[in-house]
Design an enzyme around this catalytic site. Structure first.
Site, mmCIF file in Angstrom:
data_model
loop_
_atom_site.group_PDB
_atom_site.id
_atom_site.type_symbol
_atom_site.label_atom_id
_atom_site.label_comp_id
_atom_site.label_asym_id
_atom_site.label_seq_id
_atom_site.Cartn_x
_atom_site.Cartn_y
_atom_site.Cartn_z
ATOM 1 N N ASN A 14 11.056 6.467 -10.470
ATOM 2 C CA ASN A 14 11.943 6.463 -11.598
ATOM 3 C C ASN A 14 11.513 5.766 -12.580
ATOM 4 O O ASN A 14 11.825 5.827 -13.843
ATOM 5 C CB ASN A 14 13.327 6.393 -11.477
ATOM 6 C CG ASN A 14 13.602 4.834 -10.731
ATOM 7 O OD1 ASN A 14 12.959 4.426 -9.880
ATOM 8 N ND2 ASN A 14 14.576 4.300 -11.411
ATOM 9 N N ARG A 15 10.269 4.854 -12.206
ATOM 10 C CA ARG A 15 9.702 4.057 -13.299
ATOM 11 C C ARG A 15 8.739 3.343 -12.929
ATOM 12 O O ARG A 15 8.239 3.685 -11.899
ATOM 13 C CB ARG A 15 10.796 2.831 -13.875
ATOM 14 C CG ARG A 15 11.214 1.943 -12.571
ATOM 15 C CD ARG A 15 12.319 1.062 -12.881
ATOM 16 N NE ARG A 15 12.549 0.162 -11.855
ATOM 17 C CZ ARG A 15 12.061 -1.155 -11.640
ATOM 18 N NH1 ARG A 15 11.342 -1.662 -12.674
ATOM 19 N NH2 ARG A 15 12.448 -2.152 -10.593
ATOM 20 N N GLY A 16 7.873 2.835 -13.864
ATOM 21 C CA GLY A 16 6.670 2.372 -13.729
ATOM 22 C C GLY A 16 5.588 2.994 -12.956
ATOM 23 O O GLY A 16 5.393 4.102 -13.353
ATOM 24 N N ILE A 17 4.853 2.497 -11.932
ATOM 25 C CA ILE A 17 3.755 3.216 -11.247
ATOM 26 C C ILE A 17 4.239 4.228 -10.628
ATOM 27 O O ILE A 17 3.511 5.351 -10.518
ATOM 28 C CB ILE A 17 3.305 2.019 -10.388
ATOM 29 C CG1 ILE A 17 2.511 0.970 -10.864
ATOM 30 C CG2 ILE A 17 2.267 2.873 -9.234
ATOM 31 C CD1 ILE A 17 2.137 -0.081 -9.946
ATOM 32 N N ASP A 51 19.111 4.149 -1.083
ATOM 33 C CA ASP A 51 18.545 2.972 -0.587
ATOM 34 C C ASP A 51 17.941 3.040 0.565
ATOM 35 O O ASP A 51 18.510 3.251 1.832
ATOM 36 C CB ASP A 51 19.973 2.005 -0.355
ATOM 37 C CG ASP A 51 19.581 0.537 0.070
ATOM 38 O OD1 ASP A 51 18.362 0.120 0.134
ATOM 39 O OD2 ASP A 51 20.571 -0.387 0.040
ATOM 40 N N TYR A 143 6.404 -11.487 -0.613
ATOM 41 C CA TYR A 143 5.992 -10.176 -1.163
ATOM 42 C C TYR A 143 4.740 -9.908 -0.679
ATOM 43 O O TYR A 143 4.303 -9.073 -0.262
ATOM 44 C CB TYR A 143 6.023 -10.146 -2.853
ATOM 45 C CG TYR A 143 5.197 -9.031 -3.490
ATOM 46 C CD1 TYR A 143 6.178 -8.034 -3.658
ATOM 47 C CD2 TYR A 143 4.078 -9.003 -3.921
ATOM 48 C CE1 TYR A 143 5.533 -6.965 -4.287
ATOM 49 C CE2 TYR A 143 3.553 -8.080 -4.454
ATOM 50 C CZ TYR A 143 4.327 -6.731 -4.738
ATOM 51 O OH TYR A 143 4.007 -5.814 -5.522
ATOM 52 N N LYS A 147 3.271 -6.810 1.746
ATOM 53 C CA LYS A 147 2.176 -5.857 1.128
ATOM 54 C C LYS A 147 0.919 -5.779 2.063
ATOM 55 O O LYS A 147 0.258 -4.948 2.338
ATOM 56 C CB LYS A 147 2.078 -6.301 -0.178
ATOM 57 C CG LYS A 147 2.933 -5.926 -1.358
ATOM 58 C CD LYS A 147 3.351 -4.505 -1.240
ATOM 59 C CE LYS A 147 4.458 -4.085 -2.273
ATOM 60 N NZ LYS A 147 4.625 -2.830 -2.605
ATOM 61 N N ILE A 176 -0.846 -4.473 -13.361
ATOM 62 C CA ILE A 176 -0.656 -3.147 -14.110
ATOM 63 C C ILE A 176 0.561 -3.386 -14.954
ATOM 64 O O ILE A 176 1.545 -3.998 -14.611
ATOM 65 C CB ILE A 176 -0.339 -2.163 -12.843
ATOM 66 C CG1 ILE A 176 -1.186 -2.185 -11.799
ATOM 67 C CG2 ILE A 176 0.064 -0.771 -13.872
ATOM 68 C CD1 ILE A 176 -2.643 -1.713 -12.301
#
Length: 237
Positions: A14-17, A51, A143, A147, A176
């Site tokens: 729904n947003r960003g990348i 979720d 994080y 990843k 980004i």
């Protein structure tokens, strides 16, 4: 084998990348569903509030997407969060929330998608990682660890699913230009750019182009790969 009008699911689309990826694939004729949690679903895409850390919610997600546009043929696991702090200041909750969303939930979503792809003996699984997985990132141990885990996940699944015509690859973005990275301090931003040979932030559309290739028929002999879209940040690692 060329496929058109495929059923695509983009988590965190729904947003960003994630939004750039979803819009890019939809513009090329795919039927694209996106998950979202807090903001409204983007117009023109099938949005499902979900979720992904909740197993029952993920099961319902795949049921809804299958009814709306057919079994998932292309999955882009993009949803992710940050809870930044130096390790000695990081709480167990900070660790758990990031691992739950950025790694455990990806495994859960991939498992559901794989079941649907196995029946067709074709599929594209694309996991969105980060250059932090390869360079490390102070204040982001949770994080970066999550990843990095996506790479092991993808390469293991490449072995498991390859005989059934399913490819599994990783996209690794650098800095980004999104709402998330615009919140970085000037000093932090300059630190990233100083380690980026191209000397500029990337655009979400540039990540979307890489995902589009990995989802294509032309990428049919590419699996277990990590494709950096980072302006050279962490190159060769």
């Amino acid at each position: 084998m060329t496929r058109t009008g495929r059923s695509v699911l983009v988590t965190g689309g729904n947003r960003g990348i994630g939004l750039a990826i979803a819009q890019d694939l939809a513009a090329r004729g795919d039927r694209v569903a996106v998950t979202y949690r807090t903001a409204a679903p983007p117009p023109g895409l099938y949005g499902v509030a979900c979720d992904i850390t909740e197993p029952d919610a993920v099961a319902r997600l795949f049921e809804k997407v299958t009814v709306e546009q057919g079994p998932v043929e292309v999955l882009v696991a993009n949803a992710g969060i940050v809870r930044d702090a130096l390790l000695l200041s990081m709480t167990d909750q900070d660790v758990d929330e990031v691992l739950d969303t950025n790694l455990r939930a990806v495994i859960r979503v991939v498992k559901h998608a794989s079941r649907q792809m196995l029946a067709e003996r074709w599929g594209r699984l694309i996991l969105v990682s980060s250059s932090a997985a390869f360079t490390g990132s102070p204040g982001q141990t949770n994080y970066a660890a999550a990843k990095a885990g996506l790479v092991g996940l993808a390469r293991s699944l490449a072995w498991e699913l390859g005989p059934r015509g399913i490819t599994v690859n990783v996209v690794s973005p650098g800095l980004i230009d999104t709402d998330m990275t615009r919140d970085l301090s000037k000093a932090r931003r300059e630190q990233f750019l100083s380690r980026t040979p191209l000397g500029r932030p990337g655009r979400a559309e540039e990540v979307a182009a890489a995902v589009r290739f990995l989802a294509s028929a032309e990428a049919g002999y590419l699996t277990g790969a990590v494709l950096p879209v980072s302006g050279g940040l962490g190159m060769g690692i």
